[in-house]
Design a protein around this motif. Structure first.
Motif, PDB file in Angstrom:
ATOM      1  N   VAL A 177       0.808  -1.225   0.000  1.00  0.00           N
ATOM      2  CA  VAL A 177       0.000   0.000   0.000  1.00  0.00           C
ATOM      3  C   VAL A 177       0.844   1.281   0.000  1.00  0.00           C
ATOM      4  CG1 VAL A 177      -1.698   1.349   1.341  1.00  0.00           C
ATOM      5  CG2 VAL A 177      -1.917  -1.156   1.180  1.00  0.00           C
ATOM      6  N   THR A 178       0.412   2.243  -0.822  1.00  0.00           N
ATOM      7  CA  THR A 178       0.941   3.615  -0.771  1.00  0.00           C
ATOM      8  C   THR A 178      -0.237   4.539  -0.466  1.00  0.00           C
ATOM      9  OG1 THR A 178       2.659   3.122  -2.379  1.00  0.00           O
ATOM     10  CG2 THR A 178       2.063   5.443  -2.111  1.00  0.00           C
ATOM     11  N   TYR A 179      -0.033   5.472   0.469  1.00  0.00           N
ATOM     12  CA  TYR A 179      -1.105   6.402   0.842  1.00  0.00           C
ATOM     13  C   TYR A 179      -0.896   7.705   0.089  1.00  0.00           C
ATOM     14  CZ  TYR A 179      -4.425   8.860   3.901  1.00  0.00           C
ATOM     15  OH  TYR A 179      -5.500   9.559   4.406  1.00  0.00           O
ATOM     16  N   VAL A 180      -1.987   8.265  -0.431  1.00  0.00           N
ATOM     17  CA  VAL A 180      -1.888   9.440  -1.314  1.00  0.00           C
ATOM     18  C   VAL A 180      -2.536  10.668  -0.671  1.00  0.00           C
ATOM     19  CG1 VAL A 180      -2.517  10.389  -3.570  1.00  0.00           C
ATOM     20  CG2 VAL A 180      -1.914   7.962  -3.351  1.00  0.00           C
ATOM     21  N   VAL A 181      -1.796  11.762  -0.662  1.00  0.00           N
ATOM     22  CA  VAL A 181      -2.306  13.031  -0.119  1.00  0.00           C
ATOM     23  C   VAL A 181      -2.176  14.129  -1.163  1.00  0.00           C
ATOM     24  CG1 VAL A 181      -1.771  12.434   2.288  1.00  0.00           C
ATOM     25  CG2 VAL A 181      -0.036  13.582   0.873  1.00  0.00           C
ATOM     26  N   LYS A 182      -2.653  15.321  -0.819  1.00  0.00           N
ATOM     27  CA  LYS A 182      -2.541  16.466  -1.714  1.00  0.00           C
ATOM     28  C   LYS A 182      -1.144  17.083  -1.647  1.00  0.00           C
ATOM     29  CE  LYS A 182      -6.365  15.635  -3.142  1.00  0.00           C
ATOM     30  NZ  LYS A 182      -7.702  16.031  -2.772  1.00  0.00           N
ATOM     31  N   GLY A 183      -0.741  17.716  -2.765  1.00  0.00           N
ATOM     32  CA  GLY A 183       0.575  18.363  -2.829  1.00  0.00           C
ATOM     33  C   GLY A 183       0.645  19.641  -2.004  1.00  0.00           C
ATOM     34  N   GLY A 184      -0.518  20.203  -1.715  1.00  0.00           N
ATOM     35  CA  GLY A 184      -0.574  21.434  -0.920  1.00  0.00           C
ATOM     36  C   GLY A 184      -2.005  21.645  -0.474  1.00  0.00           C
ATOM     37  N   PRO A 185      -2.245  22.698   0.315  1.00  0.00           N
ATOM     38  CA  PRO A 185      -3.583  22.866   0.881  1.00  0.00           C
ATOM     39  C   PRO A 185      -4.672  23.137  -0.151  1.00  0.00           C
ATOM     40  CG  PRO A 185      -2.111  24.677   1.531  1.00  0.00           C
ATOM     41  CD  PRO A 185      -1.283  23.702   0.780  1.00  0.00           C
ATOM     42  N   ILE A 186      -5.758  22.424  -0.038  1.00  0.00           N
ATOM     43  CA  ILE A 186      -6.989  22.705  -0.790  1.00  0.00           C
ATOM     44  C   ILE A 186      -8.156  22.259   0.098  1.00  0.00           C
ATOM     45  CG2 ILE A 186      -6.776  20.504  -2.059  1.00  0.00           C
ATOM     46  CD1 ILE A 186      -8.462  23.684  -3.430  1.00  0.00           C
ATOM     47  N   ILE A 187      -9.051  23.185   0.401  1.00  0.00           N
ATOM     48  CA  ILE A 187     -10.151  22.972   1.359  1.00  0.00           C
ATOM     49  C   ILE A 187      -9.557  22.301   2.604  1.00  0.00           C
ATOM     50  CG2 ILE A 187     -12.639  22.507   1.468  1.00  0.00           C
ATOM     51  CD1 ILE A 187     -12.603  21.719  -1.459  1.00  0.00           C
ATOM     52  N   ASN A 188     -10.236  21.276   3.115  1.00  0.00           N
ATOM     53  CA  ASN A 188      -9.708  20.599   4.306  1.00  0.00           C
ATOM     54  C   ASN A 188      -9.060  19.254   3.953  1.00  0.00           C
ATOM     55  OD1 ASN A 188     -12.160  19.491   3.623  1.00  0.00           O
ATOM     56  ND2 ASN A 188     -12.693  18.909   5.709  1.00  0.00           N
ATOM     57  N   ASP A 189      -8.616  19.140   2.712  1.00  0.00           N
ATOM     58  CA  ASP A 189      -8.015  17.883   2.255  1.00  0.00           C
ATOM     59  C   ASP A 189      -6.699  17.578   2.979  1.00  0.00           C
ATOM     60  OD1 ASP A 189     -10.114  18.167   0.504  1.00  0.00           O
ATOM     61  OD2 ASP A 189      -8.975  17.555  -1.259  1.00  0.00           O
ATOM     62  N   ALA A 190      -6.444  16.285   3.133  1.00  0.00           N
ATOM     63  CA  ALA A 190      -5.230  15.852   3.826  1.00  0.00           C
ATOM     64  C   ALA A 190      -3.985  16.130   2.980  1.00  0.00           C
ATOM     65  CB  ALA A 190      -5.323  14.366   4.138  1.00  0.00           C
ATOM     66  N   THR A 191      -2.981  16.690   3.626  1.00  0.00           N
ATOM     67  CA  THR A 191      -1.662  16.848   3.012  1.00  0.00           C
ATOM     68  C   THR A 191      -0.698  15.918   3.762  1.00  0.00           C
ATOM     69  OG1 THR A 191      -1.090  18.626   4.531  1.00  0.00           O
ATOM     70  CG2 THR A 191      -2.112  19.283   2.443  1.00  0.00           C
ATOM     71  N   SER A 208       2.349  12.334  -2.808  1.00  0.00           N
ATOM     72  CA  SER A 208       1.348  13.359  -3.095  1.00  0.00           C
ATOM     73  C   SER A 208       0.937  13.314  -4.557  1.00  0.00           C
ATOM     74  CB  SER A 208       1.905  14.729  -2.724  1.00  0.00           C
ATOM     75  OG  SER A 208       2.053  15.542  -3.863  1.00  0.00           O
ATOM     76  N   ILE A 209      -0.250  13.836  -4.858  1.00  0.00           N
ATOM     77  CA  ILE A 209      -0.707  13.865  -6.251  1.00  0.00           C
ATOM     78  C   ILE A 209       0.063  14.931  -7.035  1.00  0.00           C
ATOM     79  CG2 ILE A 209      -3.024  13.010  -5.694  1.00  0.00           C
ATOM     80  CD1 ILE A 209      -4.061  15.905  -6.224  1.00  0.00           C
ATOM     81  N   GLY A 210       0.824  15.740  -6.331  1.00  0.00           N
ATOM     82  CA  GLY A 210       1.657  16.726  -7.022  1.00  0.00           C
ATOM     83  C   GLY A 210       0.922  17.989  -7.402  1.00  0.00           C
ATOM     84  N   SER A 211      -0.307  18.137  -6.874  1.00  0.00           N
ATOM     85  CA  SER A 211      -1.036  19.387  -7.110  1.00  0.00           C
ATOM     86  C   SER A 211      -1.984  19.620  -5.946  1.00  0.00           C
ATOM     87  CB  SER A 211      -1.807  19.326  -8.434  1.00  0.00           C
ATOM     88  OG  SER A 211      -2.868  18.403  -8.326  1.00  0.00           O
TER      89      SER A 211
END
Lengths: 278, 278
Positions: A177-191, A208-211
């Motif tokens: 498993v690899t866990y994926v987060v956001k590349g930077g802040p957007i709404i309350n999404d996990a980074t 990170s998704i890189g964006s």
């Protein structure tokens, strides 16, 4: 083509709320509101909600000059979810249908932003979710997909929810498993910080998704992430925005979500509040 | 100057709902939505909510070509309220503090548009309101004003609510009272037909403000109505929109309302759900 008219008033409300979290300056709230109204008056309403949301929050960040209006809220989510983690982990370990319960818990974690009052309220909502049946139940297919897959991406959703994701991750074949987060802040999404707060980085690789976009818009992700995505056998997708944006995924996707709004209710054919494992 | 930012997402949502009541054509919903968004992007947000609401619903009527999107809803409100009237009238007549209960009932009637499911739901909400104390309680002043006034205008609010107004009117010195409705359809506001449905025309004189605006915007009312208004000793004002628009009234006003939204909650300093006799 679908039209997302219902998203407009909802996102206008979100823009106002977000601008208030970013600053107390009412002139800035008003300027932000006007820019968002203008943008919606002109944009296509056939774009998926995640794209309309991205447009909205890009304007909020630009007009308020605040790169992360939800920063404090995310800290609070992490604190509340973190305080519940040991208790929930203990309960899950005693359960007979432990894997199924862990999935429900990971979905239940998605409501943390709806009931941010205190840990007790969150706990009650979670208990309620655990007692529900899946409105769409592909549990057996999920088990099989996990067994046959060699490389699994677990795409997280919100900050705080990461603690609940951790409980499910601990029931998965973690080496794959690899866990994926956001590349930077957007709404309350996990980074990355939110994954780290839940200690997920100690269990599995985190990328990170890189964006900084809601959901997983492959056309806006980094090349590295796209390669990771396309070389995986199975995607575990959390929440509504990922559900929307990964509908046409070239890789097998298991969607875990709670139906939170009329738009997704119409799309899934399931009432608001339903939990889905599809 | 007050700013009514919170009214924007709320009225954008109302515009969408109203356009859907007017027509099932999604192209028309979208055109209406865009026109409303454009108007809000450009208008002053320092106008009172009733004026922002008037702007919104004028656009909805024009774009949908439907002069009365709420027609069916109003019929339903009248039917539900009408079915409750005899039971409530009977209960009131048995009460010791009958006048006060009738006032609360008239205020409670204002929630009919919030709980339009069925008569039982409305009835339970009404019972709940009757058990509440006034958050602002000028009952004694109201009694005194009624005694010394010779000409009283009772300005109604919504269709259906008219039945609850009737119960209060029957406790007033009816020979002095004139009931006021809208000159034509605007949102779910009561017009002459709705007063008539409740039989108010058989008890007191019924007149119209001579225009189709939310609340009572004296500058937009007919000359005849303005004369009636200015020659009265006391105004009984129902609901939020009248509360807003009659703040600077040259005639003595008693406001009867239930606090329904954050804007009025901020203005009155009382929480949402409060009942006010001011």
């Amino acid at each position: 083509m679908l039209k997302f008219h219902d998203c407009v008033p909802c996102l206008v409300r979100q823009a106002l709320d977000a601008s208030r979290m970013a600053t107390s300056n009412e002139e800035v709230h008003e300027r932000t509101l006007r820019k968002v109204l203008q943008a919606f008056a002109e944009t296509s309403l056939e774009q998926f909600p995640a794209r309309l949301s991205y447009m909205t929050h890009t304007i909020v960040k630009r007009e308020t000059g605040c790169p992360d209006p939800y920063f404090q809220m995310k800290q609070y989510f992490n604190q509340v979810a973190g305080s519940l983690y040991p208790r929930l982990k203990e309960e899950i370990e005693k359960m007979e249908n432990r894997f199924e319960a862990a999935i429900k818990l990971a979905i239940a974690g998605n409501i943390i932003d709806f009931s941010i009052r205190d840990a007790d309220t969150v706990y009650r909502t979670i208990e309620d979710t655990l007692s529900k049946s899946f409105a769409i139940d592909h549990l057996q297919e999920f088990r099989e997909a996990l067994t046959r897959s060699r490389k699994i991406l677990y795409i997280g959703d919100n900050a705080g929810e990461t603690f609940f994701d951790r409980i499910l991750i601990e029931e998965l074949p973690m080496e794959k498993v690899t866990y994926v987060v956001k590349g930077g802040p957007i709404i309350n999404d996990a980074t990355f910080e939110d994954a780290k707060a839940a200690g997920i980085h100690e269990l599995v690789r985190v990328i990170s998704i890189g964006s900084s976009t809601p959901g997983t818009m492959l056309d806006m992700c980094s090349d590295e992430f796209r390669e990771e995505f396309l070389s995986s056998d199975l995607i575990i997708s959390k929440g509504q925005a990922n559900y929307e944006t990964l509908q046409d995924s070239p890789v097998d996707v298991v969607f875990l979500l709670r139906v939170k709004c009329p738009t997704i209710s119409r799309d899934t054919g399931k009432p608001i509040g339903s939990i889905i494992l599809q």
